[in-house]
Structures are given as structure tokens and as C-alpha cells.
Design a protein around this motif. Sequence first.
Motif, mmCIF file in Angstrom:
data_model
loop_
_atom_site.group_PDB
_atom_site.id
_atom_site.type_symbol
_atom_site.label_atom_id
_atom_site.label_comp_id
_atom_site.label_asym_id
_atom_site.label_seq_id
_atom_site.Cartn_x
_atom_site.Cartn_y
_atom_site.Cartn_z
ATOM 1 N N TYR A 212 0.769 -1.357 -0.068
ATOM 2 C CA TYR A 212 0.011 0.033 0.076
ATOM 3 C C TYR A 212 0.862 1.062 0.058
ATOM 4 N N PHE A 213 0.570 2.193 -0.868
ATOM 5 C CA PHE A 213 1.464 3.266 -0.938
ATOM 6 C C PHE A 213 0.755 4.529 -0.365
ATOM 7 N N LEU A 214 1.238 4.854 0.743
ATOM 8 C CA LEU A 214 0.771 5.916 1.504
ATOM 9 C C LEU A 214 1.259 7.223 0.693
ATOM 10 N N ASP A 215 2.463 7.327 0.068
ATOM 11 C CA ASP A 215 2.844 8.443 -0.851
ATOM 12 C C ASP A 215 2.779 8.003 -2.079
ATOM 13 N N PRO A 216 1.731 8.344 -3.007
ATOM 14 C CA PRO A 216 1.462 7.595 -4.231
ATOM 15 C C PRO A 216 2.659 7.910 -5.103
ATOM 16 N N ALA A 217 3.729 8.866 -4.636
ATOM 17 C CA ALA A 217 4.877 9.018 -5.709
ATOM 18 C C ALA A 217 5.916 7.768 -5.772
ATOM 19 N N ALA A 218 5.718 7.070 -4.459
ATOM 20 C CA ALA A 218 6.603 5.727 -4.474
ATOM 21 C C ALA A 218 6.130 4.856 -5.153
ATOM 22 N N ARG A 219 5.116 4.809 -5.630
ATOM 23 C CA ARG A 219 4.577 3.797 -6.407
ATOM 24 C C ARG A 219 5.208 3.910 -7.901
ATOM 25 N N GLU A 220 5.754 4.956 -8.405
ATOM 26 C CA GLU A 220 6.531 4.947 -9.628
ATOM 27 C C GLU A 220 8.049 4.263 -9.348
ATOM 28 N N ARG A 221 8.522 4.098 -8.143
ATOM 29 C CA ARG A 221 9.618 3.500 -8.070
ATOM 30 C C ARG A 221 9.532 1.908 -7.871
ATOM 31 N N LEU A 222 8.476 1.436 -7.795
ATOM 32 C CA LEU A 222 8.214 -0.133 -7.549
ATOM 33 C C LEU A 222 9.214 -0.828 -8.652
ATOM 34 N N THR A 223 10.045 -1.799 -8.106
ATOM 35 C CA THR A 223 10.881 -2.330 -9.084
ATOM 36 C C THR A 223 10.387 -3.554 -9.316
ATOM 37 N N VAL A 224 9.278 -3.992 -9.114
ATOM 38 C CA VAL A 224 8.713 -5.203 -9.341
ATOM 39 C C VAL A 224 7.357 -5.137 -9.924
ATOM 40 N N PRO A 225 6.726 -6.064 -11.003
ATOM 41 C CA PRO A 225 5.562 -5.715 -11.496
ATOM 42 C C PRO A 225 4.356 -5.834 -10.479
ATOM 43 N N ILE A 226 3.305 -5.377 -11.094
ATOM 44 C CA ILE A 226 2.089 -5.465 -10.076
ATOM 45 C C ILE A 226 1.185 -6.696 -10.791
ATOM 46 N N LEU A 227 0.853 -7.244 -10.033
ATOM 47 C CA LEU A 227 0.126 -8.842 -10.615
ATOM 48 C C LEU A 227 -1.315 -8.679 -10.330
ATOM 49 N N THR A 228 -2.045 -9.560 -11.064
ATOM 50 C CA THR A 228 -3.500 -9.788 -10.831
ATOM 51 C C THR A 228 -3.917 -11.201 -10.595
ATOM 52 N N LEU A 229 -4.830 -11.209 -10.262
ATOM 53 C CA LEU A 229 -5.275 -12.760 -9.720
ATOM 54 C C LEU A 229 -6.502 -13.000 -10.878
ATOM 55 N N SER A 230 -6.234 -14.032 -11.552
ATOM 56 C CA SER A 230 -7.164 -14.255 -12.670
ATOM 57 C C SER A 230 -8.297 -15.341 -12.157
#
Length: 230
Positions: A212-230
Motif C-alpha cells: 500500500y502506498f501512503l505516498d502515491p509518488a513511491a509507486r513510480e519507483r516500484l521495482t517489481v511488476p504489479i500482478l493480478t489474480l485471474s
Amino acid sequence: MGDAKRIIVQPISAKDANRIVQSLHYSGKTVQNSQLHLGVFLDGRCGGAMQFGPSLDKRKIQGLVEGTLWNEFIELNRMAFADWLPRNGESRALGFAFRWMRKQYPQIKWCVSFADGTQCGDGTIYRASGFVLTGLKVNNQIWEAPTGEGFSRMALTDPTSKQQQQQQAKQIVSRTTTTKGKHIIADGASSMKRYIDAGWKPKAGYQLRYIYFLDPAARERLTVPILTLS
């Protein structure tokens, strides 16, 4: 959201939080290094607790968001809610907690937590509360004894883990194994091989990691992919 709007979240003592978690969490266990304890109240009655603290493997977790300093992230170690809390109460409590955290600890940019897909679901509450899924792997951290009791791998092998849990595990091994000679109850060793020899196995399922990103700007520095559950 109905009655969930009446939920209030406020700090409570570690002693009270531990008692609540032990009575409501599916594992019945707390995390030793939790430092921030929040109670969940409805009409003056406490119906849950959330416990936050540093990750046990801070170096590994810290790298999930590039440029994160050691004090800029936190882990949601435990979250436990009573069944009588209203629908959407969990999301309401988490939102309240993060708003409070932004004011009290503005240096914290993001929060990591883990869902145990072997015992309590795949993190529906996290996804509903704005967390993103960043890790999914076959479980090798939750182990089941021949008696059906579950223990985390760290509780079994880490010498700094709660001695009570390790003693309980050793007693189970002593009751269920027929291994001759030295075994875990005799020499105090805590390698997984001893447990495997006694019939312990990883529980079937997955471990999921959420952020969870308390600072939305930190999301831009995420070093791993965001996954989805199918």
C-alpha cells in the motif's frame, strides 16, 4: 458503508493488542517486533487490532521500491477483526489507520503485508483497501505437523523466535517421530530436516505479498511488476 462509518481506530497498548490478536487471529500468534498497535472500536467496544512494525528481512523488502530509506516503509504484521464488526469494517479500519499514519509518521512512504493463501484467503481485504499485489509464490513458509498444527518456518528455525513456539514444536516431534538416536528434543537443533524426517510438510497453497502506498509518488519507483489474480 453503513455502520462501518462508526468505526474508530486509535492506538492501544502492545499488551492489549497482543491479547486481541491471540484471541481473533487464525494463527493465534503475535509478531515479536511489532511496534505500532491500533485498536478497532465500534460504539466504544473493541473488535479488532492491527499491528505494524519493521519487516524481519528489511534489506530484501526495502528494495521493492527504489530509493527507499530504512525508516520509510513498514509492515502490517497482524490484522484481526471480530465477526460482529460491520461489513466493510476492515477496509474502513485500514483507511483510518493509513490516514492517521500519514499525519503521525510522514516519513513512511509505503506499507507491505502478506496474505497466507494456505489458511486465510488470498488478500481480498487488501485489494479492496487499495493494496497492489506484488508477489505470488507457492508456500514454503507455513509447515504442518502430523498433528495438523501449523507453524511458520521462521518460528521453527530462527533461534531468536519465540521459545514457546519452538518448545511446542519440539514436543510434537518428540511425540510423533520414531527416529533413533539424537533428535530435536535432545540436542536443541532446529533445522527443517529434523521436522521433515518427523513427517512435517509445507501446507498446500500460496503466499501473496501486497503493498500500500501512503505516498502515491513511491509507486513510480516500484521495482517489481504489479500482478493480478485471474
